[in-house]
Scaffold this motif. Structure first.
Motif, PDB file in Angstrom:
ATOM      1  N   MET A 116       0.804  -1.078   0.198  1.00  0.00           N
ATOM      2  CA  MET A 116       0.122  -0.048   0.056  1.00  0.00           C
ATOM      3  C   MET A 116       0.912   1.199  -0.086  1.00  0.00           C
ATOM      4  N   ARG A 117       1.405   1.817  -1.117  1.00  0.00           N
ATOM      5  CA  ARG A 117       2.536   2.697  -1.050  1.00  0.00           C
ATOM      6  C   ARG A 117       1.616   4.202  -1.358  1.00  0.00           C
ATOM      7  N   ILE A 118       2.168   5.122  -0.657  1.00  0.00           N
ATOM      8  CA  ILE A 118       1.584   6.440  -0.893  1.00  0.00           C
ATOM      9  C   ILE A 118       1.868   6.989  -1.972  1.00  0.00           C
ATOM     10  N   THR A 119       0.811   7.546  -2.739  1.00  0.00           N
ATOM     11  CA  THR A 119       1.248   7.962  -4.322  1.00  0.00           C
ATOM     12  C   THR A 119       0.955   9.475  -4.140  1.00  0.00           C
ATOM     13  N   SER A 120       0.204  10.039  -3.596  1.00  0.00           N
ATOM     14  CA  SER A 120       0.033  11.663  -3.308  1.00  0.00           C
ATOM     15  C   SER A 120      -0.455  12.185  -1.961  1.00  0.00           C
ATOM     16  N   VAL A 121       0.100  13.314  -1.685  1.00  0.00           N
ATOM     17  CA  VAL A 121      -0.457  14.026  -0.480  1.00  0.00           C
ATOM     18  C   VAL A 121      -0.981  15.453  -0.994  1.00  0.00           C
ATOM     19  N   GLU A 122      -2.198  15.703  -0.472  1.00  0.00           N
ATOM     20  CA  GLU A 122      -2.772  17.054  -0.876  1.00  0.00           C
ATOM     21  C   GLU A 122      -3.271  17.731   0.365  1.00  0.00           C
ATOM     22  N   VAL A 123      -3.210  19.229   0.408  1.00  0.00           N
ATOM     23  CA  VAL A 123      -3.400  19.975   1.475  1.00  0.00           C
ATOM     24  C   VAL A 123      -4.510  21.151   0.976  1.00  0.00           C
ATOM     25  N   LYS A 124      -5.447  21.428   1.941  1.00  0.00           N
ATOM     26  CA  LYS A 124      -6.339  22.572   1.633  1.00  0.00           C
ATOM     27  C   LYS A 124      -6.494  23.243   2.998  1.00  0.00           C
ATOM     28  N   ARG A 125      -6.716  24.711   2.793  1.00  0.00           N
ATOM     29  CA  ARG A 125      -6.989  25.290   4.237  1.00  0.00           C
ATOM     30  C   ARG A 125      -8.607  25.315   4.256  1.00  0.00           C
ATOM     31  N   ASP A 168      -3.241   9.632  -0.538  1.00  0.00           N
ATOM     32  CA  ASP A 168      -3.755   8.615  -1.425  1.00  0.00           C
ATOM     33  C   ASP A 168      -2.729   7.668  -1.680  1.00  0.00           C
ATOM     34  N   THR A 169      -3.225   6.274  -1.655  1.00  0.00           N
ATOM     35  CA  THR A 169      -2.454   4.987  -1.956  1.00  0.00           C
ATOM     36  C   THR A 169      -2.641   4.430  -3.278  1.00  0.00           C
ATOM     37  N   ASP A 170      -1.756   3.643  -3.697  1.00  0.00           N
ATOM     38  CA  ASP A 170      -2.151   2.686  -4.704  1.00  0.00           C
ATOM     39  C   ASP A 170      -3.205   1.695  -4.696  1.00  0.00           C
ATOM     40  N   GLU A 171      -3.663   1.544  -3.157  1.00  0.00           N
ATOM     41  CA  GLU A 171      -4.676   0.366  -3.112  1.00  0.00           C
ATOM     42  C   GLU A 171      -6.120   1.065  -3.157  1.00  0.00           C
ATOM     43  N   GLY A 183       5.660   7.201  -2.183  1.00  0.00           N
ATOM     44  CA  GLY A 183       6.494   6.144  -2.494  1.00  0.00           C
ATOM     45  C   GLY A 183       6.749   4.851  -1.589  1.00  0.00           C
ATOM     46  N   LEU A 184       6.575   5.583  -0.226  1.00  0.00           N
ATOM     47  CA  LEU A 184       6.888   4.378   0.958  1.00  0.00           C
ATOM     48  C   LEU A 184       5.537   3.557   1.119  1.00  0.00           C
ATOM     49  N   ASP A 185       6.107   2.405   1.331  1.00  0.00           N
ATOM     50  CA  ASP A 185       4.837   1.423   1.716  1.00  0.00           C
ATOM     51  C   ASP A 185       4.330   1.590   3.181  1.00  0.00           C
ATOM     52  N   LEU A 186       2.941   1.937   3.435  1.00  0.00           N
ATOM     53  CA  LEU A 186       2.493   2.398   4.576  1.00  0.00           C
ATOM     54  C   LEU A 186       2.523   0.932   5.409  1.00  0.00           C
ATOM     55  N   LEU A 187       2.381  -0.287   4.875  1.00  0.00           N
ATOM     56  CA  LEU A 187       2.558  -1.326   5.576  1.00  0.00           C
ATOM     57  C   LEU A 187       3.867  -1.562   6.348  1.00  0.00           C
ATOM     58  N   ASP A 188       4.729  -0.853   5.966  1.00  0.00           N
ATOM     59  CA  ASP A 188       6.167  -0.893   6.613  1.00  0.00           C
ATOM     60  C   ASP A 188       6.056   0.542   7.448  1.00  0.00           C
ATOM     61  N   TYR A 189       4.974   0.674   8.297  1.00  0.00           N
ATOM     62  CA  TYR A 189       4.884   1.842   8.983  1.00  0.00           C
ATOM     63  C   TYR A 189       5.777   2.152  10.006  1.00  0.00           C
ATOM     64  N   GLU A 190       6.781   1.561  10.615  1.00  0.00           N
ATOM     65  CA  GLU A 190       7.548   1.917  11.262  1.00  0.00           C
ATOM     66  C   GLU A 190       8.639   2.661  10.554  1.00  0.00           C
ATOM     67  N   GLN A 191       8.937   2.184   9.274  1.00  0.00           N
ATOM     68  CA  GLN A 191       9.804   3.327   8.421  1.00  0.00           C
ATOM     69  C   GLN A 191       9.090   4.617   8.408  1.00  0.00           C
ATOM     70  N   VAL A 192       7.636   4.703   7.812  1.00  0.00           N
ATOM     71  CA  VAL A 192       7.047   5.823   7.665  1.00  0.00           C
ATOM     72  C   VAL A 192       6.862   6.613   8.729  1.00  0.00           C
ATOM     73  N   CYS A 207      -5.355   5.068   6.870  1.00  0.00           N
ATOM     74  CA  CYS A 207      -5.251   4.229   5.754  1.00  0.00           C
ATOM     75  C   CYS A 207      -4.988   2.886   6.458  1.00  0.00           C
ATOM     76  N   LEU A 208      -3.979   2.735   7.205  1.00  0.00           N
ATOM     77  CA  LEU A 208      -3.594   1.450   7.701  1.00  0.00           C
ATOM     78  C   LEU A 208      -5.027   0.648   8.605  1.00  0.00           C
ATOM     79  N   SER A 209      -5.422   1.480   9.209  1.00  0.00           N
ATOM     80  CA  SER A 209      -6.821   0.788   9.795  1.00  0.00           C
ATOM     81  C   SER A 209      -7.930   0.578   8.821  1.00  0.00           C
TER      82      SER A 209
END
Length: 371
Positions: A1-10, A37-40, A76-85, A110-112
């Motif tokens: 489950m890789r992170i593909t994008s991050v968006e922000v809004k006020r 967003d993730t690739d899943e 690009g990191l895999d959220l399932l490797d959440y210790e690294q994230v 995302c993880l839950s």
């Protein structure tokens, strides 16, 4: 489950009435909402609010930290490797705890969801319902007493009284008036927001004890850095003393525990940098037999839902302070926690169970965009 994008809004949140503490007066707060967003196809949500007087963050700095540093660090990191994230989130820059909290929330969402569990169950699953207090902000004696009576009529059983803005004798007079207006059976929490000194705090708490006013605890009576002062007060009075602004990190928790400086901890995701470090603070406190409260800044139901999931997941979190969404005149959050008077019901959907319907974000960093 890789992170593909991050968006922000006020998102601007207006308060129904101005909210005053010893540190600031708030009429509105501009939150920064995060969509991850993730690739899943799983989407996670988070939110941060600026509190310059406490965390040192502005809306601009939160948005910049996410856009320029945090998003590039985790895309690009895999959220399932959440210790690294989570390690990356907390190591890529110092401070900026509210910005980190927003990204952290989105990751846990995302993880839950991936696990098919509501976040509180993913974290441990202790309870599905919480009882919040309601805060009486600093105002005239008449205004504070009137608000206390109104809240008691709405069946709020715990009131948190802000103090520390002026003379301490004025604080004591107002506390007594709130107690009389609220009536028997209403428990009071006092939050001085660093506004007292050691000697006057001890004197004031002794007077409240002598008067027999039901004070559950006194929160952060002295400056955040004055741990010795906190200890002196804790040792001198019977009323429990709680750390708030003195407690940001697991390292702060260790120091407070070593000194036996306080009886209780107030954990806030905006201070801890999110759920990851909040869990570490909780485990340290639990190992020492110190109970915790989970609170919030002036936040919407989106981020308070994340805090509520955390609070509902651990047996040693015995108190919550989640009245902030009730103070807002606008809250576009879909789903999330549900208020029934003083009681809060946790959502049953996987993840946070909350989202932002008007979210039209700007993609700030995405995999393969050439940067």
């Amino acid at each position: 489950m890789r992170i593909t994008s991050v968006e922000v809004k006020r998102q601007l949140h207006q308060l129904k009435v101005p909210f005053r503490t010893a540190l600031r007066t708030v009429t509105a707060t501009e939150a920064v909402t995060v969509r991850l967003d993730t690739d899943e196809g799983i989407i996670g949500w988070g939110e941060a609010v600026p509190t310059l007087e406490i965390t040192g963050e502005s809306t601009d700095s939160i948005e910049w930290a996410i856009k320029a540093v945090l998003a590039p660090a985790i895309i690009g990191l895999d959220l399932l490797d959440y210790e690294q994230v989570f390690h990356r989130i907390h190591q890529v820059m110092v401070g900026n705890t509210s910005a980190k909290a927003a990204v952290d929330m989105a990751c846990y969402d995302c993880l839950s969801q991936f696990a098919g569990l509501p976040l509180y169950r993913y974290l441990g699953g202790v309870r599905t319902q919480l009882e919040t207090d309601y805060t009486v902000g600093i105002a005239t004696l008449e205004e504070m007493a009137a608000q206390a009576a109104q809240l008691a009529n709405r069946e709020f059983r715990i009131l948190k009284i802000k103090a520390g803005k002026g003379e301490i004798n004025d604080d004591l007079t107002k506390i007594k008036a709130v107690h009389q207006a609220a009536g028997a059976g209403v428990l009071l929490r006092i939050d001085a927001n660093q506004g007292w000194n050691v000697k006057e705090a001890i004197r004031a708490i002794h007077m409240l004890e002598d008067w027999g006013i039901p004070i559950e605890f006194v929160e952060q009576p002295v400056k955040a850095h004055d741990l010795e002062g906190l200890k002196a007060i804790t040792d001198a009075v019977s009323t429990p003393i709680m750390a708030d602004e003195s407690l940001f990190s697991p390292q702060d928790a260790l120091q407070l525990l070593k000194l036996r400086a306080v009886d209780l901890f107030n954990i806030k995701l905006m201070k801890s940098g999110g759920i990851r470090h909040a869990l570490q603070i909780y485990e340290l406190a639990a190992s020492a037999g110190v109970e915790c409260m989970v609170g919030s800044m002036i936040e919407s139901r989106l981020s308070v839902t994340a805090a509520a999931h955390f609070a509902a997941s651990k047996p040693g979190i015995t108190r919550v302070d989640f009245d902030a969404p009730l103070m807002l005149s606008n809250d576009p959050t879909v789903g999330g926690i549900c208020y029934e008077g003083r009681m809060i019901q946790l959502p049953t959907k996987p993840g946070l169970g909350a989202a932002h319907p008007r979210y039209i974000g700007v993609q700030v960093y995405a995999k393969g965009d050439g940067r």
